[in-house]
Design an enzyme around this catalytic site. Structure first.
Site, PDB file in Angstrom:
ATOM      1  N   GLY A  85      35.289  42.599  24.350  1.00 11.65           N
ATOM      2  CA  GLY A  85      35.603  43.225  23.061  1.00 11.65           C
ATOM      3  C   GLY A  85      34.450  43.148  22.083  1.00 11.65           C
ATOM      4  O   GLY A  85      34.109  44.141  21.418  1.00 11.65           O
TER       5      GLY A  85
ATOM      6  N   CYS B 247      35.351  38.062  31.446  1.00 12.01           N
ATOM      7  CA  CYS B 247      35.479  39.051  32.518  1.00 12.01           C
ATOM      8  C   CYS B 247      34.274  39.025  33.449  1.00 12.01           C
ATOM      9  O   CYS B 247      34.413  38.963  34.667  1.00 12.01           O
ATOM     10  CB  CYS B 247      35.652  40.436  31.910  1.00 12.01           C
ATOM     11  SG  CYS B 247      35.863  41.701  33.150  1.00 12.01           S
TER      12      CYS B 247
ATOM     13  N   CYS C 236      37.336  38.739  35.851  1.00 12.08           N
ATOM     14  CA  CYS C 236      37.493  39.925  36.713  1.00 12.08           C
ATOM     15  C   CYS C 236      36.408  40.087  37.774  1.00 12.08           C
ATOM     16  O   CYS C 236      36.718  40.288  38.955  1.00 12.08           O
ATOM     17  CB  CYS C 236      37.482  41.208  35.893  1.00 12.08           C
ATOM     18  SG  CYS C 236      37.873  41.079  34.153  1.00 12.08           S
TER      19      CYS C 236
ATOM     20  N   LYS D 180      35.797  37.124  40.367  1.00  8.41           N
ATOM     21  CA  LYS D 180      37.054  37.057  41.132  1.00  8.41           C
ATOM     22  C   LYS D 180      37.149  38.193  42.137  1.00  8.41           C
ATOM     23  O   LYS D 180      37.460  37.983  43.300  1.00  8.41           O
ATOM     24  CB  LYS D 180      38.233  37.121  40.157  1.00  8.41           C
ATOM     25  CG  LYS D 180      39.542  37.358  40.860  1.00  8.41           C
ATOM     26  CD  LYS D 180      40.573  37.960  39.949  1.00  8.41           C
ATOM     27  CE  LYS D 180      40.370  39.437  39.705  1.00  8.41           C
ATOM     28  NZ  LYS D 180      41.295  39.956  38.685  1.00  8.41           N
TER      29      LYS D 180
ATOM     30  N   TYR E 241      49.438  36.331  37.438  1.00  3.12           N
ATOM     31  CA  TYR E 241      48.525  37.078  38.299  1.00  3.12           C
ATOM     32  C   TYR E 241      47.268  36.288  38.660  1.00  3.12           C
ATOM     33  O   TYR E 241      46.751  36.431  39.772  1.00  3.12           O
ATOM     34  CB  TYR E 241      48.198  38.459  37.704  1.00  3.12           C
ATOM     35  CG  TYR E 241      47.073  38.504  36.695  1.00  3.12           C
ATOM     36  CD1 TYR E 241      45.761  38.774  37.091  1.00  3.12           C
ATOM     37  CD2 TYR E 241      47.307  38.291  35.338  1.00  3.12           C
ATOM     38  CE1 TYR E 241      44.729  38.823  36.176  1.00  3.12           C
ATOM     39  CE2 TYR E 241      46.279  38.341  34.412  1.00  3.12           C
ATOM     40  CZ  TYR E 241      44.988  38.614  34.832  1.00  3.12           C
ATOM     41  OH  TYR E 241      43.970  38.656  33.930  1.00  3.12           O
TER      42      TYR E 241
ATOM     43  N   GLU F 178      46.240  35.623  42.464  1.00  5.12           N
ATOM     44  CA  GLU F 178      44.972  36.118  43.009  1.00  5.12           C
ATOM     45  C   GLU F 178      44.180  34.981  43.665  1.00  5.12           C
ATOM     46  O   GLU F 178      43.634  35.147  44.760  1.00  5.12           O
ATOM     47  CB  GLU F 178      44.149  36.775  41.904  1.00  5.12           C
ATOM     48  CG  GLU F 178      44.788  38.084  41.449  1.00  5.12           C
ATOM     49  CD  GLU F 178      44.050  38.778  40.317  1.00  5.12           C
ATOM     50  OE1 GLU F 178      44.246  39.983  40.140  1.00  5.12           O
ATOM     51  OE2 GLU F 178      43.278  38.119  39.590  1.00  5.12           O
TER      52      GLU F 178
ATOM     53  N   ALA G 262      46.283  46.141  37.815  1.00  6.85           N
ATOM     54  CA  ALA G 262      46.281  45.760  39.229  1.00  6.85           C
ATOM     55  C   ALA G 262      46.361  44.253  39.327  1.00  6.85           C
ATOM     56  O   ALA G 262      45.902  43.538  38.441  1.00  6.85           O
ATOM     57  CB  ALA G 262      45.004  46.248  39.900  1.00  6.85           C
TER      58      ALA G 262
ATOM     59  N   HIS H  76      46.521  64.407  52.843  1.00  9.02           N
ATOM     60  CA  HIS H  76      47.026  63.883  54.106  1.00  9.02           C
ATOM     61  C   HIS H  76      45.867  63.575  55.056  1.00  9.02           C
ATOM     62  O   HIS H  76      44.924  64.364  55.115  1.00  9.02           O
ATOM     63  CB  HIS H  76      47.953  64.923  54.729  1.00  9.02           C
ATOM     64  CG  HIS H  76      48.606  64.430  55.973  1.00  9.02           C
ATOM     65  ND1 HIS H  76      49.617  63.488  55.945  1.00  9.02           N
ATOM     66  CD2 HIS H  76      48.377  64.725  57.267  1.00  9.02           C
ATOM     67  CE1 HIS H  76      49.985  63.242  57.191  1.00  9.02           C
ATOM     68  NE2 HIS H  76      49.254  63.968  58.016  1.00  9.02           N
TER      69      HIS H  76
ATOM     70  N   GLU I 231      50.012  59.715  49.364  1.00 10.32           N
ATOM     71  CA  GLU I 231      50.763  60.968  49.422  1.00 10.32           C
ATOM     72  C   GLU I 231      52.266  60.695  49.290  1.00 10.32           C
ATOM     73  O   GLU I 231      53.035  61.560  48.880  1.00 10.32           O
ATOM     74  CB  GLU I 231      50.448  61.768  50.684  1.00 10.32           C
ATOM     75  CG  GLU I 231      50.910  61.141  51.975  1.00 10.32           C
ATOM     76  CD  GLU I 231      50.508  61.990  53.209  1.00 10.32           C
ATOM     77  OE1 GLU I 231      50.907  63.150  53.271  1.00 10.32           O
ATOM     78  OE2 GLU I 231      49.786  61.455  54.082  1.00 10.32           O
TER      79      GLU I 231
HETATM   80  P1  FAD Z   1      36.121  37.103  26.359  1.00  9.72           P
HETATM   81  O1  FAD Z   1      35.657  38.038  27.396  1.00  9.72           O
HETATM   82  O2  FAD Z   1      36.791  35.862  26.779  1.00  9.72           O
HETATM   83  O3  FAD Z   1      34.853  36.763  25.474  1.00  9.72           O
HETATM   84  C1  FAD Z   1      34.891  35.816  24.448  1.00  9.72           C
HETATM   85  C2  FAD Z   1      33.527  35.204  24.308  1.00  9.72           C
HETATM   86  O4  FAD Z   1      33.458  34.506  23.077  1.00  9.72           O
HETATM   87  C3  FAD Z   1      33.196  34.188  25.389  1.00  9.72           C
HETATM   88  O5  FAD Z   1      32.000  34.555  26.045  1.00  9.72           O
HETATM   89  C4  FAD Z   1      33.061  32.862  24.648  1.00  9.72           C
HETATM   90  O6  FAD Z   1      32.064  32.027  25.210  1.00  9.72           O
HETATM   91  C5  FAD Z   1      32.669  33.345  23.267  1.00  9.72           C
HETATM   92  N1  FAD Z   1      33.009  32.436  22.163  1.00  9.72           N
HETATM   93  C6  FAD Z   1      34.205  31.828  21.940  1.00  9.72           C
HETATM   94  N2  FAD Z   1      34.163  31.140  20.785  1.00  9.72           N
HETATM   95  C7  FAD Z   1      32.915  31.313  20.272  1.00  9.72           C
HETATM   96  C8  FAD Z   1      32.266  30.856  19.076  1.00  9.72           C
HETATM   97  N3  FAD Z   1      32.899  30.127  18.177  1.00  9.72           N
HETATM   98  N4  FAD Z   1      30.977  31.215  18.877  1.00  9.72           N
HETATM   99  C9  FAD Z   1      30.306  31.985  19.778  1.00  9.72           C
HETATM  100  N5  FAD Z   1      30.891  32.448  20.919  1.00  9.72           N
HETATM  101  C10 FAD Z   1      32.177  32.125  21.147  1.00  9.72           C
HETATM  102  N6  FAD Z   1      41.186  41.468  33.011  1.00  9.72           N
HETATM  103  C11 FAD Z   1      41.234  42.673  33.643  1.00  9.72           C
HETATM  104  O7  FAD Z   1      41.342  43.704  32.976  1.00  9.72           O
HETATM  105  N7  FAD Z   1      41.172  42.755  35.012  1.00  9.72           N
HETATM  106  C12 FAD Z   1      41.045  41.658  35.784  1.00  9.72           C
HETATM  107  O8  FAD Z   1      40.985  41.772  37.010  1.00  9.72           O
HETATM  108  C13 FAD Z   1      40.978  40.401  35.153  1.00  9.72           C
HETATM  109  N8  FAD Z   1      40.833  39.272  35.876  1.00  9.72           N
HETATM  110  C14 FAD Z   1      40.731  38.064  35.266  1.00  9.72           C
HETATM  111  C15 FAD Z   1      40.580  36.926  36.039  1.00  9.72           C
HETATM  112  C16 FAD Z   1      40.492  35.691  35.447  1.00  9.72           C
HETATM  113  C17 FAD Z   1      40.310  34.473  36.303  1.00  9.72           C
HETATM  114  C18 FAD Z   1      40.559  35.582  34.031  1.00  9.72           C
HETATM  115  C19 FAD Z   1      40.467  34.245  33.362  1.00  9.72           C
HETATM  116  C20 FAD Z   1      40.711  36.702  33.237  1.00  9.72           C
HETATM  117  C21 FAD Z   1      40.801  37.958  33.848  1.00  9.72           C
HETATM  118  N9  FAD Z   1      40.979  39.125  33.107  1.00  9.72           N
HETATM  119  C22 FAD Z   1      41.050  40.345  33.740  1.00  9.72           C
HETATM  120  C23 FAD Z   1      41.126  39.080  31.648  1.00  9.72           C
HETATM  121  C24 FAD Z   1      39.819  39.429  30.944  1.00  9.72           C
HETATM  122  O9  FAD Z   1      38.787  38.603  31.422  1.00  9.72           O
HETATM  123  C25 FAD Z   1      39.975  39.267  29.438  1.00  9.72           C
HETATM  124  O10 FAD Z   1      41.088  40.006  29.007  1.00  9.72           O
HETATM  125  C26 FAD Z   1      38.748  39.751  28.670  1.00  9.72           C
HETATM  126  O11 FAD Z   1      37.594  39.067  29.078  1.00  9.72           O
HETATM  127  C27 FAD Z   1      38.965  39.565  27.173  1.00  9.72           C
HETATM  128  O12 FAD Z   1      37.809  39.934  26.467  1.00  9.72           O
HETATM  129  P2  FAD Z   1      37.508  39.285  25.042  1.00  9.72           P
HETATM  130  O13 FAD Z   1      36.341  40.035  24.505  1.00  9.72           O
HETATM  131  O14 FAD Z   1      38.731  39.221  24.241  1.00  9.72           O
HETATM  132  O15 FAD Z   1      37.119  37.777  25.329  1.00  9.72           O
END
Ligand code: FAD
Length: 460
Positions: free
Chosen positions: A15, A42, A47, A50, A179, A183, A342, A438, A443
């Site tokens: 995000g 992720c 993601c 994994k 999930y 997984e 998924a 097919h 399908e």
């Molecule tokens: P994040 O990607 O978690 O990023 C947050 C970042 O903020 C991190 O890098 C952290 O280090 C940093 N941070 C935190 N606090 C601070 C701070 N105070 N100062 C500076 N940096 C900070 N989603 C899918 O859609 N498909 C999947 O197959 C999938 N598989 C997953 C498998 C696993 C094992 C896990 C744990 C999650 C999975 N997800 C999957 C979920 C997905 O990873 C999250 O929904 C997504 O990463 C959320 O994005 P985000 O930007 O909210 O946070």
């Protein structure tokens, strides 16, 4: 007096990175802080790594299946260290891409932890620098939570730690039925680890369509995963080189590793929220409105830290919508209603819209089910005992397709395409007039003509 930047983003995950880049593209001066590794959960420990492990875990069955097609293969051997090294290298490459994308977008990156000091100030902990910003975006994601606590839980590992394991465990206990637990149980089992999955409920994947849950449970049992359902772990203790888990049944089972994957919590500890008057909700998440604005007008939040739908594509959309709203002159809210997802279990699951049970709660008897369970073509020669499940949940009155559920090969790929149809409001008639491809498994989704009627119980 002008502030240092227009936008300060805390967190360089899905995000945060998207929001920073789009805001910069709209002309904003942007700074982003990341305390661990760019790419976030992720890319670094979710993601992506994994899914690479899921691929690795599926080869054993492919090798076995090949015999039915005339192949003779030598003895297959899996090396955990090789997979780890190659996976880690790929993750490092992706991390580098994230950094160059941010550089290319002219986003200043601070590789350190950031905390909020006031509604317009962020403090960087390592350098001690203070940065003022017109807007602050919290995109700090979530973290594994060991809730409810298990005595001895510190001996267990979380999903983060799985990616750090130097050696493949011979026996693993995966605790959890969501999930992520599903997984990892599938991955370990596929790689040859003796795997037990323990869950307090009577089926895996709460909230999913019941038939998917049943079919997955059967498939997991068939793959040799020992399902310990309706149980909890009372305590974990180290006994020599082993971990002994005492279950709620009183039984003690021994493992090399215990992975607790029972849930995740928004990552807000020590962020300074209370100081600016932001209270988190019962789940520990930051409450925001449809545009991701918190109750403090200059502070916004996107992604897992808001606990709306904890998936990467949603975090990305929320980040993008935030940047368009605040810097692009276009107020944009994200629609969280229809999210295809998924589960990368083996067999895989793709699911979208309402389960049969949810549809019946909303529409009562006005729900028509189309269902097909069949042996995939490949299994005819491989001899593998596997079934695919395809299910459509349709509203009777309008003929609108409310839910699509798939279990089997490529279910994730299939559900992505079904997502387009449902986003357009497709009816069952639309599915019916779509020409089948097919021979494919998908399908079935456009050739199911007769509603499924549950058989009446046999008269006694
Ligand atoms: P994040 O990607 O978690 O990023 C947050 C970042 O903020 C991190 O890098 C952290 O280090 C940093 N941070 C935190 N606090 C601070 C701070 N105070 N100062 C500076 N940096 C900070 N989603 C899918 O859609 N498909 C999947 O197959 C999938 N598989 C997953 C498998 C696993 C094992 C896990 C744990 C999650 C999975 N997800 C999957 C979920 C997905 O990873 C999250 O929904 C997504 O990463 C959320 O994005 P985000 O930007 O909210 O946070």
């Amino acid at each position: 007096m002008g502030r240092d930047v227009d936008l300060f983003v805390i967190g360089g995950g899905s995000g945060g990175v998207r929001a920073a880049r789009v805001a910069a593209g709209h002309g904003a001066r942007v700074m982003l802080a990341e305390e661990y590794r760019l790419g976030g959960t992720c890319v670094i420990r979710g993601c992506v790594p994994k899914k690479l492990m899921v691929y690795a875990s599926r080869f054993a069955e492919e090798f076995e299946d090949a015999a039915g097609f005339g192949w003779t293969l030598g003895t297959a051997r899996f090396d955990w260290g090789t997979l780890k090294a190659r996976r880690d290298a790929e993750i490092a490459r992706l991390e580098g891409i994230y950094r160059s994308l941010l550089d290319g977008s002219k986003v200043a990156v601070a590789d350190e932890r950031a905390v909020i000091e006031d509604a317009h100030t962020v403090r960087l902990l390592r350098s001690g620098r203070r940065v003022t910003a017109d807007h602050i975006l919290i995109a700090t994601g979530g973290a594994p939570s060991l809730e409810p606590p298990i005595p001895g839980g510190e001996l267990a590992i979380t999903s983060n730690d799985v990616f750090e394991l130097e050696e493949q465990p011979e026996r693993v206990l995966v605790v959890g039925g969501g999930y992520i637990a599903v997984e990892f149980a599938g991955i370990f089992a596929g790689l040859g680890t003796r795997t037990t999955q323990l869950h307090r409920g009577d089926k895996l994947l709460r909230g999913f369509d019941e038939e998917l849950r049943d079919a997955l449970g059967e498939a997991y049992a068939w793959r040799g995963i020992d399902l310990a359902l309706g149980l909890t772990v009372r305590r974990i203790a180290r006994e020599g080189g082993e971990l002994a888990a005492t279950l709620s049944s009183g039984e003690v089972r021994r493992f090399d590793r215990i992975l607790v994957a029972t849930g995740r919590r928004p990552h807000v500890e020590g962020l300074g929220l209370a100081q600016v008057g932001i209270e988190v909700d019962a789940a520990g998440a930051i409450p925001v409105d449809a545009y991701s604005q918190s109750r403090v007008p200059s502070i916004w939040a996107v992604g897992d830290v808001t606990n709306r739908a904890n998936l990467t594509p949603i975090a990305i959309r929320e980040g993008h919508a935030f940047a368009d709203t605040v810097f692009g002159g276009r107020k944009t809210a994200v629609d969280h209603r229809l999210i295809p997802t998924a589960v990368f279990s083996t067999p895989e699951i793709g699911t979208l819209g309402l389960s049969e049970e949810a549809a019946r709660r909303l529409h009562g008897d006005d729900v028509v089910i189309y269902k097909s369970t069949f042996r995939p073509m490949k299994a005819t020669l491989s001899g593998r005992n596997e079934r695919m499940l395809m299910k459509l949940v349709v509203e009777g009155r309008t003929d609108r397709v409310l839910g699509v559920h798939v279990l089997g090969h490529d279910a994730g790929e299939i559900i992505q395409m079904a997502g387009i149809a449902l986003a357009m409001g497709a009816t069952k008639a639309d599915f019916d007039r779509t020409v089948a491809v097919h021979p494919t498994a998908s399908e079935e989704l456009v050739t199911m003509r007769t509603p499924y009627v549950a058989k009446a119980p046999a008269a006694s």
